[in-house]
Design a protein around this motif. Structure first.
Motif, PDB file in Angstrom:
ATOM      1  N   UNK A   1      -4.807  19.607  -3.504  1.00 55.92           N
ATOM      2  CA  UNK A   1      -5.119  20.175  -2.613  1.00 55.92           C
ATOM      3  C   UNK A   1      -5.380  18.453  -1.515  1.00 55.92           C
ATOM      4  N   UNK A   2      -5.804  18.487  -0.703  1.00 53.90           N
ATOM      5  CA  UNK A   2      -5.759  17.039   0.204  1.00 53.90           C
ATOM      6  C   UNK A   2      -6.434  16.062  -0.338  1.00 53.90           C
ATOM      7  N   UNK A   3      -7.134  16.463  -1.721  1.00 57.93           N
ATOM      8  CA  UNK A   3      -7.774  15.171  -2.539  1.00 57.93           C
ATOM      9  C   UNK A   3      -6.660  15.073  -4.198  1.00 57.93           C
ATOM     10  N   UNK A   4      -5.539  15.277  -3.890  1.00 58.69           N
ATOM     11  CA  UNK A   4      -4.365  14.902  -4.361  1.00 58.69           C
ATOM     12  C   UNK A   4      -3.097  14.254  -4.317  1.00 58.69           C
ATOM     13  N   UNK A   5      -3.634  13.449  -3.010  1.00 62.87           N
ATOM     14  CA  UNK A   5      -2.764  11.918  -2.346  1.00 62.87           C
ATOM     15  C   UNK A   5      -3.589  11.320  -2.416  1.00 62.87           C
ATOM     16  N   UNK A   6      -3.572   9.797  -2.846  1.00 63.38           N
ATOM     17  CA  UNK A   6      -4.420   8.571  -2.999  1.00 63.38           C
ATOM     18  C   UNK A   6      -3.818   7.660  -2.444  1.00 63.38           C
ATOM     19  N   UNK A   7      -4.387   6.956  -2.069  1.00 57.96           N
ATOM     20  CA  UNK A   7      -4.618   5.560  -1.526  1.00 57.96           C
ATOM     21  C   UNK A   7      -3.971   4.545  -2.994  1.00 57.96           C
TER      22      UNK A   7
ATOM     23  N   UNK B   1      15.575  13.343  26.408  1.00 61.77           N
ATOM     24  CA  UNK B   1      14.804  14.010  24.934  1.00 61.77           C
ATOM     25  C   UNK B   1      13.727  13.566  25.015  1.00 61.77           C
ATOM     26  N   UNK B   2      12.271  14.605  24.966  1.00 68.43           N
ATOM     27  CA  UNK B   2      10.876  14.088  24.812  1.00 68.43           C
ATOM     28  C   UNK B   2      10.554  14.012  24.039  1.00 68.43           C
ATOM     29  N   UNK B   3      10.288  13.400  23.173  1.00 63.54           N
ATOM     30  CA  UNK B   3       9.299  13.277  21.820  1.00 63.54           C
ATOM     31  C   UNK B   3       7.958  13.731  21.630  1.00 63.54           C
ATOM     32  N   UNK B   4       8.201  14.050  20.936  1.00 60.07           N
ATOM     33  CA  UNK B   4       5.893  15.395  21.713  1.00 60.07           C
ATOM     34  C   UNK B   4       5.204  14.528  19.998  1.00 60.07           C
ATOM     35  N   UNK B   5       3.987  14.226  19.976  1.00 56.48           N
ATOM     36  CA  UNK B   5       3.531  13.279  18.838  1.00 56.48           C
ATOM     37  C   UNK B   5       2.151  13.650  19.491  1.00 56.48           C
ATOM     38  N   UNK B   6       1.592  14.869  18.625  1.00 54.30           N
ATOM     39  CA  UNK B   6      -0.018  15.619  18.817  1.00 54.30           C
ATOM     40  C   UNK B   6      -0.453  14.690  18.045  1.00 54.30           C
ATOM     41  N   UNK B   7      -0.439  13.262  17.143  1.00 50.20           N
ATOM     42  CA  UNK B   7      -1.907  12.322  16.762  1.00 50.20           C
ATOM     43  C   UNK B   7      -1.141  11.472  16.371  1.00 50.20           C
ATOM     44  N   UNK B   8      -1.876   9.994  15.862  1.00 50.52           N
ATOM     45  CA  UNK B   8      -0.695   9.254  15.170  1.00 50.52           C
ATOM     46  C   UNK B   8      -2.671   8.633  14.521  1.00 50.52           C
ATOM     47  N   UNK B   9      -1.872   8.520  13.107  1.00 52.93           N
ATOM     48  CA  UNK B   9      -3.376   8.020  12.680  1.00 52.93           C
ATOM     49  C   UNK B   9      -3.117   6.607  11.522  1.00 52.93           C
ATOM     50  N   UNK B  10      -3.366   5.494  10.890  1.00 47.48           N
ATOM     51  CA  UNK B  10      -3.376   4.622   9.942  1.00 47.48           C
ATOM     52  C   UNK B  10      -2.789   5.561   9.012  1.00 47.48           C
ATOM     53  N   UNK B  11      -2.970   4.200   7.889  1.00 43.75           N
ATOM     54  CA  UNK B  11      -1.639   4.907   6.262  1.00 43.75           C
ATOM     55  C   UNK B  11      -3.201   5.848   5.830  1.00 43.75           C
ATOM     56  N   UNK B  12      -4.207   4.693   6.031  1.00 37.47           N
ATOM     57  CA  UNK B  12      -5.679   5.847   4.755  1.00 37.47           C
ATOM     58  C   UNK B  12      -5.580   6.937   4.980  1.00 37.47           C
ATOM     59  N   UNK B  13      -5.308   7.501   6.787  1.00 37.61           N
ATOM     60  CA  UNK B  13      -5.874   9.000   6.708  1.00 37.61           C
ATOM     61  C   UNK B  13      -4.389   9.739   6.522  1.00 37.61           C
ATOM     62  N   UNK B  14      -3.515   9.196   6.494  1.00 34.77           N
ATOM     63  CA  UNK B  14      -2.161  10.416   6.370  1.00 34.77           C
ATOM     64  C   UNK B  14      -2.441  11.280   5.465  1.00 34.77           C
ATOM     65  N   UNK B  15      -3.598  11.660   3.965  1.00 29.04           N
ATOM     66  CA  UNK B  15      -3.850  13.010   3.764  1.00 29.04           C
ATOM     67  C   UNK B  15      -4.547  13.555   4.446  1.00 29.04           C
TER      68      UNK B  15
ATOM     69  N   UNK C   1       0.820  -1.283   0.478  1.00 22.20           N
ATOM     70  CA  UNK C   1       0.105   0.414  -0.179  1.00 22.20           C
ATOM     71  C   UNK C   1       1.023   1.390   0.132  1.00 22.20           C
ATOM     72  N   UNK C   2       0.326   2.090  -0.645  1.00 24.78           N
ATOM     73  CA  UNK C   2       1.687   4.028  -0.188  1.00 24.78           C
ATOM     74  C   UNK C   2       0.424   4.508  -0.289  1.00 24.78           C
ATOM     75  N   UNK C   3       0.661   5.700  -0.602  1.00 24.49           N
ATOM     76  CA  UNK C   3      -0.211   6.858  -0.204  1.00 24.49           C
ATOM     77  C   UNK C   3       0.605   7.544  -1.309  1.00 24.49           C
ATOM     78  N   UNK C   4       0.281   8.100  -2.566  1.00 20.36           N
ATOM     79  CA  UNK C   4       1.251   8.541  -3.874  1.00 20.36           C
ATOM     80  C   UNK C   4       0.003   9.834  -4.345  1.00 20.36           C
TER      81      UNK C   4
ATOM     82  N   UNK D   1       3.703  18.686  -2.599  1.00 22.81           N
ATOM     83  CA  UNK D   1       2.124  18.313  -2.819  1.00 22.81           C
ATOM     84  C   UNK D   1       0.825  19.648  -3.147  1.00 22.81           C
ATOM     85  N   UNK D   2       1.599  20.703  -2.898  1.00 27.46           N
ATOM     86  CA  UNK D   2       0.585  22.064  -3.661  1.00 27.46           C
ATOM     87  C   UNK D   2       1.449  22.541  -4.570  1.00 27.46           C
ATOM     88  N   UNK D   3       3.312  22.033  -5.259  1.00 27.73           N
ATOM     89  CA  UNK D   3       3.936  22.734  -5.757  1.00 27.73           C
ATOM     90  C   UNK D   3       4.341  23.362  -5.555  1.00 27.73           C
ATOM     91  N   UNK D   4       4.624  23.894  -4.414  1.00 28.85           N
ATOM     92  CA  UNK D   4       5.720  25.229  -4.134  1.00 28.85           C
ATOM     93  C   UNK D   4       6.939  24.464  -4.143  1.00 28.85           C
TER      94      UNK D   4
END
Length: 310
Positions: free
Chosen positions: A13-19, A274-288, A4-7, A49-52
């Protein structure tokens, strides 16, 4: 077996990333295949993603995004310094992104993952950790007692950078949103300035070093509080490097791979130094969606994709 990939299929925008799915890559001399369990989400993802960055980083569609990963070696060529099953983490190579179940990665970009460090925390370290360390040292080794002003201190880079600065004996002043104040004070920041309701140039002066992770007008305003002989280091505004005649200098920053330093940062995280701060954890499908949240704003730290989640 599915990979599986996020391509990225186009700029947008967000819809330019697809599983999607691609073949599992093969190991070659100097190149191991990593079964990815976690991948860090970074601001560079949505900028690509946005072409910058299309002029600096030509993109061939579709392309898999993702700059950093953790997992285990799935396949290695004879003579590799890694063996199948080794836990590793590190950066990816251009054109071979981390948002995939299996990724081919140059051995030179990988380090062994400390036994007590989870893959989620390991995946959050490479980009943020190396950027934080290198930005602090971009103008030379900082001496204890100096004052550093950090813009954008609540993100993945900033939360590591302020800790490293305190460990080096620096006084740390940070600009951030009000919701991040308590977290930053807990990391040892001396003064937290509300970037929305306060003007940092009215509160601080004579900074020895300014670290800019925010961009916009923060660098322009920072010259007013930077002492003569001081330096402004920005990863967001490359124009700060324009020559000046007032005894101060600007440095445009780009992170460079450094596996030895990365291993030391991982050891510090594993030991609790050193403390590593993670704001959220998501599955691959929620990466976009997580990449889009990185663009518009998120909690302290950085998001991580956990590919073991359904």
């Amino acid at each position: 077996m599915t990979n599986r990939t996020i391509s990225l299929t186009r700029f947008g925008g967000a819809d330019a990333l697809e599983i999607s799915s691609t073949p599992i890559p093969e190991a070659k001399p100097g190149l191991v295949v990593v079964r990815v369990t976690s991948a860090g989400i970074n601001g560079l993802d949505w900028k690509i993603r946005e072409g910058y960055l299309k002029d600096a980083m030509p993109t061939v569609f579709p392309t898999v995004l993702g700059l950093e990963l953790a997992g285990e070696v799935y396949a290695a060529a004879p003579g590799s310094r890694f063996a199948v099953g080794d836990r590793v983490f590190g950066l990816t190579a251009p054109g071979s992104g981390a948002y995939a179940d299996y990724v081919a990665v140059p051995e030179a970009l990988l380090a062994p993952t400390p036994a007590v460090l989870t893959d989620q925390f390991a995946a959050a370290l490479p980009v943020a950790g190396l950027t934080a360390w290198q930005m602090l040292h971009a103008a030379g080794a900082p001496k204890p007692g100096l004052t550093v002003l950090v813009h954008g201190a609540s993100g993945g880079v900033g939360t590591l950078l302020v800790q490293l600065a305190k460990q080096l004996g620096l006084t740390v002043i940070a600009t951030a949103s009000p919701s991040s104040r308590g977290h930053l004070l807990g990391l040892g920041v001396d003064i937290v300035i509300d970037r929305v309701g306060e003007k940092f140039e009215h509160i601080t002066k004579d900074a020895d070093l300014v670290i800019d992770l925010a961009g916009a007008d923060a660098p322009d305003r920072s010259w007013r509080v930077l002492r003569e002989g001081g330096a402004l280091v920005s990863s967001a505004r490359f124009d700060v490097a324009a020559p000046r005649s007032d005894g101060r200098r600007g440095i445009a920053f780009m992170m460079q791979p450094d596996t030895a330093r990365l291993s030391r940062l991982a050891d510090a995280a594993a030991s609790g130094e050193l403390s590593v701060t993670i704001s959220e954890t998501v599955p691959l499908s929620a990466v976009p969606a997580a990449v889009e949240r990185n663009r518009i704003g998120h909690g302290p730290g950085k998001a991580v994709a956990d590919l073991t989640l359904a």
